[in-house]
Every structure is written in C-alpha cells, then in structure tokens.
Design an enzyme around this catalytic site. Structure first.
Site, PDB file in Angstrom:
ATOM      1  N   TRP A 196      -3.245  -3.138   9.372  1.00  0.00           N
ATOM      2  CA  TRP A 196      -2.643  -3.164   8.042  1.00  0.00           C
ATOM      3  C   TRP A 196      -2.998  -1.974   7.162  1.00  0.00           C
ATOM      4  CZ3 TRP A 196      -6.749  -4.411   4.665  1.00  0.00           C
ATOM      5  CH2 TRP A 196      -7.819  -5.116   5.231  1.00  0.00           C
TER       6      TRP A 196
ATOM      7  N   ARG B 187       0.797  -1.228   0.000  1.00  0.00           N
ATOM      8  CA  ARG B 187       0.000   0.000   0.000  1.00  0.00           C
ATOM      9  C   ARG B 187       0.830   1.279   0.000  1.00  0.00           C
ATOM     10  NH1 ARG B 187      -2.691  -3.569   3.271  1.00  0.00           N
ATOM     11  NH2 ARG B 187      -4.235  -4.640   2.022  1.00  0.00           N
TER      12      ARG B 187
ATOM     13  N   TRP C  22     -14.428  -1.282  -5.221  1.00  0.00           N
ATOM     14  CA  TRP C  22     -13.184  -1.393  -4.445  1.00  0.00           C
ATOM     15  C   TRP C  22     -12.263  -0.226  -4.784  1.00  0.00           C
ATOM     16  CZ3 TRP C  22     -11.410  -4.841  -0.680  1.00  0.00           C
ATOM     17  CH2 TRP C  22     -12.329  -5.823  -0.317  1.00  0.00           C
TER      18      TRP C  22
ATOM     19  N   GLY D  92      -1.989 -10.375   9.290  1.00  0.00           N
ATOM     20  CA  GLY D  92      -1.938 -11.774   9.714  1.00  0.00           C
ATOM     21  C   GLY D  92      -3.055 -12.150  10.671  1.00  0.00           C
ATOM     22  N   GLY D  93      -4.092 -11.336  10.706  1.00  0.00           N
ATOM     23  CA  GLY D  93      -5.198 -11.558  11.647  1.00  0.00           C
ATOM     24  C   GLY D  93      -5.889 -12.900  11.486  1.00  0.00           C
ATOM     25  N   GLU D  94      -5.757 -13.506  10.320  1.00  0.00           N
ATOM     26  CA  GLU D  94      -6.375 -14.821  10.098  1.00  0.00           C
ATOM     27  C   GLU D  94      -5.375 -15.942  10.350  1.00  0.00           C
ATOM     28  OE1 GLU D  94      -7.927 -12.074   8.389  1.00  0.00           O
ATOM     29  OE2 GLU D  94      -9.240 -12.751   9.989  1.00  0.00           O
TER      30      GLU D  94
ATOM     31  N   ASP E 163     -15.641 -10.980  11.119  1.00  0.00           N
ATOM     32  CA  ASP E 163     -14.447 -10.614  10.347  1.00  0.00           C
ATOM     33  C   ASP E 163     -14.487  -9.157   9.907  1.00  0.00           C
ATOM     34  OD1 ASP E 163     -11.968 -10.874   9.076  1.00  0.00           O
ATOM     35  OD2 ASP E 163     -12.872 -11.454   7.178  1.00  0.00           O
TER      36      ASP E 163
ATOM     37  N   ASP F 260     -12.787  -6.320  10.264  1.00  0.00           N
ATOM     38  CA  ASP F 260     -11.603  -5.512  10.601  1.00  0.00           C
ATOM     39  C   ASP F 260     -11.991  -4.036  10.560  1.00  0.00           C
ATOM     40  OD1 ASP F 260     -10.566  -7.995   9.232  1.00  0.00           O
ATOM     41  OD2 ASP F 260      -8.655  -7.098   9.728  1.00  0.00           O
TER      42      ASP F 260
ATOM     43  N   ALA G 290     -10.606  -7.716  -3.839  1.00  0.00           N
ATOM     44  CA  ALA G 290     -11.598  -7.338  -4.845  1.00  0.00           C
ATOM     45  C   ALA G 290     -11.929  -8.568  -5.688  1.00  0.00           C
ATOM     46  CB  ALA G 290     -11.058  -6.208  -5.718  1.00  0.00           C
TER      47      ALA G 290
END
Lengths: 573, 194
Positions: free
Chosen positions: A242, A132, A477, A192-194, A302, A304, A543
């Site tokens: 993130w 990003r 998106w 890395g949240g998952e 989920d 975030d 997306a």
C-alpha cells in the site's frame, strides 16, 4: 463583425481567460520528464523515481527559512487522514483526500480548477479513510479509490476517462496507494492485509486501462517460494503493497515493499512466508520477479515493510555500490545492494528500541528471534510496537548532504495476549487472530518513553552512523521532504506544527502551526520564479489510532482536531 | 427496488410482500421521511418477522437462539426470510450484531427490545461503516475495530467514545419458540453518513 458581436466575443474571451490559460498550459508528462523531473515541478509521489523526497530548489535555504510564511491555504472540506503529496505540473497542483476525491488547484493561488469525487458504495467499510496521491502520465491523472478502482482523469478538466477494477472490495481489498507511472504502465499496490487478502502489485495500460500484468506478493503452491506456506495458508496470506514503489530505469526494475503475512499468529503458517515483509524487484515490462530480500521472516508483530526502498548510489566501506535503503517497521535501517537480477544484504543498523532480534546474519541479513518475544501463546511484550520504528511515512535522501532522514517513533512497545482459538476467514471480514480490544489496547510505553517518542534522524550511509537526531515528546507521523536549500521539512506531531530543520545539523529553523496535525507528504515546486513548500494538514487514520493507544496506556487525553487543509508556504517579501 | 430484486421476490408469499411494505413505511417514518423510498441493491433489508442467522452461513439457514449468543462475545448475523429461507445478505447494511446483555443493567425500554437476554443492533459503524464486532467486557461497551468508536448497548447504542457521529441503530427482537425474531425496524438508517 458588428461592434455588438465584437463586444460579446471580447466578454466571452475575458470570462474564459483564467481557465483556458490554465488549461492550455498543461504540459504532458512524458517518460523523459519522469526520468529527469525538472526542479520546478513535483511530478510523482516522492518527486523522483528513486524515492528520495528531494527537491533541488534552493531559493528557500537554511539561512532564510525563518522567513517562510503562508502563501495560500485551501480547506478540502473533509475529515480524516490527509496524506497525499501536493503533486505539481506546470502550475497545476493535484491532491487527493479521504473519501477518494481528487482536487486540482492553481499552484500559485490555490484556486480550485476542478474536483473529482468517486461515488463510493454506501455499504463500503473504510478501515483506512485516506489516499496517498496521484500519478501523472501524458495528459491524465491517475489515482486509486477505497472501493478498489484505478481511475484515469483528464488532467485539465477532471473528467473521467476510464476506470478499471483492481480487485473486489467485498473481499477485503481496498486501495489508498498513489500509482506509479512508468513506460506506458500505471502500477498499483493493494491494501487489506488484516482482512485476509492475497497481496499483489498490478500494472495497467495507461491508455486503455487494461490490466497488463499482476505479481502476487504471496507465493502459491508450486511457485518459487510456495513451499514457505503450509497447506492453503497462502490463499489469505496478506502481503499488502500500500505504499508506492520506486523505479530504476537502468535495470527497468520497480521495487515494492510488502506487508505482513496474515493472520498475525504464526502457528498456522510455519515457513518464511515469502514474499511478505520483503522488498520485491519486478521487471516493469513483464511483471516478473527479478530479486527480493525478506527483511524478517514469518512476521508475528504486524510489521508491514511496505515502504519502498530509496535507490541511492553511494559508498559503503569505501566501495561504490548501488543501494536500496529502507528504514524498517521492524526497527532496523536496511542497506541492500540492488543488481539487475538480485538483491544482496549489505548491512543493517538498529535505529529505535528493538528487543526481538538477537542477531542478524552478516552475510544474508536474516534475523534470529528471541523466542520470548514472539506473541501468540500468552501475554507477550515486544518493541517496537505494532506501528514499528517507522510506519508508512516516507524517509528522504539529500544528495547534497549525503544524509538519509528517518521520521521515527522510538521507545514504544506492545503487548499481545494469547491468540484467538476460533479464528476463521470470512470474505471481507477482519482476519487478525487476536481479540480486537487487545489489539487496539496493545500499546505499551518503553523504558525511555518519558524522555522522547518521536524523532527525526539523519544517517550517514557511508559511515553507518547517526549524525543528528531531533527528539519530540510527541509521536511523529510526519513524512519528510528535503531540499537543495539544506533543509528538511516535516510535521507529524500532536502540536499540529510543520517544521523546517537544517539538513546538516538538525537545528529547527522555523515552525508553523497548522489547522490539524500534519501526516501529509510535503513537496516543493516553483511557479513564476517563486519556490513554494506545500503540505496537507489533516490528522487521522493510524496517527490517531496510535495516539489513542498511547493515551490509553498513559491515562491521558490528546486532542488533535480533524479537517484537511492544503498549506502552501513561500518566503516573505 | 430494481428489477433484479423484483425477480428475487417473484416466489415470495404475499405476506412477505406485506411485511416488506410495512418495514419500508415504518423505516421511512423512523428516518423522518415523508415519502416511501425504493430500496436499492445496497440498502438494508431487515423485515419484521425475519429470523437471524450467523453472517458466515452459506446454504440452509439455522435460526439463531439466545443460547447461541455467549457472554462477552459479539455475534454477527444476517436476517433471513422464514418462509423462503432466503438470507438477506446482499448488502452489508443488513448486518446485525447480537450481544448478551445483563438484564440487571437494562432499563425498561431496553428490556422491551431484548429477547432472552440478547440485544440487537446494526453492526455497521456510523463512523466509517466497519463492523462493530467486539465487546469490551470491563466497560460493557461495543467496540468498532476500525477507529475505536464505542457504543453503549444499555443506552440505546449511544456513542460512548471515538469518532462516530451518531448512535448505533438498535433493533427490537423477540422470541418465537426458541428463535430470535425481528420485532421492529432499525431505530435509524444503518451505516456511515454519505
């Protein structure tokens, strides 16, 4: 000096001229410039510390935007999601790409000045192959890599100055975030949240690369908020960060949004799970938490809330207030008050179909949930979907119109089955808690999805009313840019278009098809008196994932070609 | 192979070294290479004769048997050396997926690679390197969680859907006693393109 030597000298000077002219012109990025960026440059992720995504430039306006045309384009040679903003300083443009590359371009011509490629481990897994963007500070360019390093490059040459390990990728940590440069520090978040990470915000010294401080977004036992996690659930509690934070120089606080807690099923983690799905206000010098607000407690969807709030001084109910505004993945537009040591809830507006919250406490902002909409026990549907009303893609604020712009996805929902019973944590492994085919196939169309899905919304924060709404059949998106020319720019639809809207009315003034789909952040800058609008075209990552889910839910097939291109527009002569 | 690896193998038996050389040679031929390539730290190490163990195992490995691979569930495994009991888990590229197949759906070639109804593949997706760790029961396809690439276990791991550019490498296995044993090299180098 002989004639021959003179000739050689002249020849050498001529050959070197384009590069040395460019290099000599690089203007070091100071704290003063970052606090008050000059209109002609775009020095950071969202253009200013307040996160507005606003360029004051007004050569391109709502009157002449129809005359925009391609000034130059540049293919990156890479696939997947190209999300980074073209960041511009004094004629140098810096973009990052999937595969952890940085490309420096001549902002006027598109000529490549240098390219840096981080060598990534062969065994690396790339859940989100994207990046990003860079941060600029002094004479260096900073970015983060998929193998979880912060890398400092010489802005003029692209040579690596140092790299610092942020965390261990083999344990599920990775980085895609554009760093934030403030007062000699380079601040980063984590993904890395998952995968069972424990989230944080970290600051590194801009010169040495040494870690300066780390703030954990998941409170440990014994710490304030630690009692919101039972037993040792905080160890793998998620809370990614993130998306780049914002910064208020007046209070020296940096504001970061935090991701969902993990794993997704809530049974094992009774409590509010601080500081996940929150905004945290961190002192830049010490790394200490000075305030927070949790948008929704003990997330099960989920959602975030990683987008940092935009810092906007405005009026709410006729009273002047310093706000922090965030269009939540949970489908509500949150307006908070920011002070030097606290974040206070002011108001929230539902901006997309949302059927989980039954009430929001008017004093605290704490939502009440419909128990039937909390997944885990058996098939459960809820709206919005896992990707929320708005995922990571940034909103924008225009101080001229006073409007707040949201790139929204409406009318989509999700269904999750019963949670897995045999989930266990493995370092570097997926730590979700639902069967993967069900997660990837979770998308459901809402009752109004046939009417529209994607939207660009404009909100008047003073009145709390939506002023205009441009609806798409497609998902959206597209990160937003707004300008002093009464314009809003954004792509994000599956038809590959990049568009300009009248910022006041929402009328589409111009659109241009790009090679892929636009999920990149648009920016605007000026070189030699000419205003440019720049964006990366390059569909991929979530997306593509969401469109795949929608195709499966509607039995359709949508093809958005992949491949990255930097697109730069200016007015036709 | 670097010094660290040589060190690790100092206690290995000669037969193991021989098997390693055979693997490297065969893997090199399988990959279309004419010269032998040294193994780096992050390259796959799967040797003929290796047993398989659950990928989460720490400590003494227990060899997987066909009964450990239940229907409709992917089992992730690492190879281990039956002589030294060393688990070859230094690199993710050595990770293997096991899935219980329906023998009625297997052609002769597939049956030859299977053992006790179990099929083995590299678990590392050829798109972006994630673990292919899910089984789609309705369509009998292997699924990668990262970008939804799908692979057909009954058609040599060919890409059935999604962005993966090439098949999931398969691994021939056999039974020795009741244990699953590596019977040949991976059909192609594992992992995503560089």
């Amino acid at each position: 000096m002989s004639t021959n030597r003179n000739f050689k000298y002249l020849l050498g000077a001529l050959l070197l001229a384009p590069m040395t002219t460019m290099a000599a012109d690089y203007a070091p990025v100071t704290d003063a410039r970052l606090k008050n960026p000059e209109p002609g440059n775009w020095l950071m992720y969202r253009g200013n510390y307040a996160g507005w995504g606003y360029s004051p430039l007004k050569q391109v306006t709502s009157s002449n935007a129809k005359d925009l045309a391609v000034a130059w384009s540049f293919t990156t040679g890479l696939q997947e999601g190209h999300q980074s903003p073209p960041i511009v300083n004094n004629g140098y443009m810096f973009v990052t790409t999937p595969g952890s590359q940085v490309i420096a371009l001549n902002a006027k011509t598109g000529e490549e000045i240098w390219r840096f490629k981080k060598e990534l481990p062969k065994e690396l897994l790339q859940l989100h192959p994207t990046n990003r963007g860079v941060a600029l500070y002094g004479d260096k360019v900073y970015y983060t890599t998929l193998d979880t390093f912060l890398v400092a490059l010489d802005a003029k040459t692209g040579k690596k100055v140092w790299e610092s390990k942020i965390a261990e990728w083999k344990n599920g940590y990775y980085t895609t975030v554009a760093p934030l440069a403030v007062k000699g520090k380079i601040i980063v978040g984590i993904s890395g949240g998952e995968m069972g990470i424990k989230g944080f915000v970290k600051a590194f010294d801009a010169q040495s690369g040494n870690e300066a401080w780390a703030f954990s977004t998941v409170a440990s036992p014994g710490e304030p908020g630690g009692d919101t996690w039972p037993a040792d659930t905080s160890k793998n509690g998620g809370g990614g960060t993130w998306v780049t934070g914002t910064y208020d120089p007046e209070t020296n606080l940096t504001f970061w949004g935090t991701g969902n807690p993990g794993p997704w099923p809530i049974d094992g983690r009774t409590g509010d799970n601080l500081y996940t799905t929150s905004v945290v206000a961190i002192d830049v010098d010490s790394g200490k938490l000075k305030g927070h607000h949790q948008y929704h407690w003990r997330d099960a969807w989920d959602w975030d809330e990683v987008s940092a709030p935009l810092l906007i001084d405005t009026e709410i109910g006729g009273k002047k207030v310093k706000t922090a505004v965030h269009a939540g993945r949970n489908g509500y537009l949150w307006v908070l008050e920011r002070t030097k040591d606290k974040m206070n809830f002011l108001t929230a507006h539902k901006y997309v179909e949302q059927d989980v919250f039954t009430a929001i406490d008017p004093k605290t902002g704490r939502p009440t949930y419909d128990p039937a909409k909390i997944p885990g026990k058996g098939p459960t549907t809820f709206c919005p979907s896992l990707w929320g009303g708005k995922d990571w893609i940034p909103e924008a604020y225009n101080p001229d119109t006073g409007l707040f712009y949201i790139p929204a996805t409406n009318n989509l929902c999700a269904e999750l089955p019963a949670a897995e019973e045999d989930l266990s944590y493995t370092p570097g492994g997926l730590f979700i808690g639902y069967p993967i085919p069900d997660v990837l196939g979770s998308l459901r169309v809402g009752k109004n999805a046939s009417r529209n899905i994607g939207e660009v919304q404009a909100w008047n924060l003073k009145t709390g009313k939506q002023v205009w709404n441009h609806a798409y059949k497609s998902i959206n998106w597209g990160p937003l840019l707004t300008t002093g020319g009464n314009l809003v720019f954004g792509g994000g639809t599956t038809d590959r278009m990049f568009r300009a809207f009248n910022a006041t009315t929402g009328a589409v003034l111009w659109e241009h098809p790009t090679p892929s789909g636009v999920t990149g952040i648009p920016t605007s800058y000026e070189v030699d008196g000419v205003q440019y609008v720049a964006v990366q075209s390059g569909w991929g990552v979530d997306a593509q994932r969401m469109q795949g889910g929608l195709d499966a839910a509607t039995n359709t097939k949508t093809n958005v070609p992949q491949g990255g291109t930097v697109m730069v527009f200016k007015l036709k002569k | 192979m670097d010094d660290k690896h040589r060190g690790c193998q100092a206690t290995s038996q000669a037969s193991v070294e021989n098997r390693r050389r055979v693997f490297r040679l065969v893997a090199g031929i399988a990959a279309g290479m004419t010269t032998r390539i040294a193994l780096a730290d992050d390259e796959a190490q799967i040797l003929v004769g290796d047993r398989l163990v659950l990928h989460t195992t720490e400590g003494a490995p227990v060899a997987l048997r066909p009964a450990d691979v239940r229907p409709n569930k992917v089992v992730l495994a690492f190879p281990f050396d039956p002589a030294t009991r060393k688990i070859r888990n230094e690199s993710r590229l050595s990770k293997i997926l096991l899935v219980r197949g329906d023998e009625a759906k297997m052609d002769e070639e597939t049956k030859k690679r299977a053992a006790g109804g179990v099929l083995a593949f590299s678990s590392v997706c050829t798109h972006a390197g994630c673990d292919v760790n899910a089984w789609m029961a309705k369509t009998s396809k292997l699924l990668c969680y990262c970008h939804s690439s799908q692979f057909d276990p009954y058609d040599s791991g060919k890409v059935a859907d999604g962005p993966a550019p090439r098949p999931l490498p398969w691994l021939a296995i056999k039974l020795e006693g009741e244990e699953l044993v590596v019977a040949g090299p991976l059909s192609a180098p594992p992992g995503a393109p560089a």
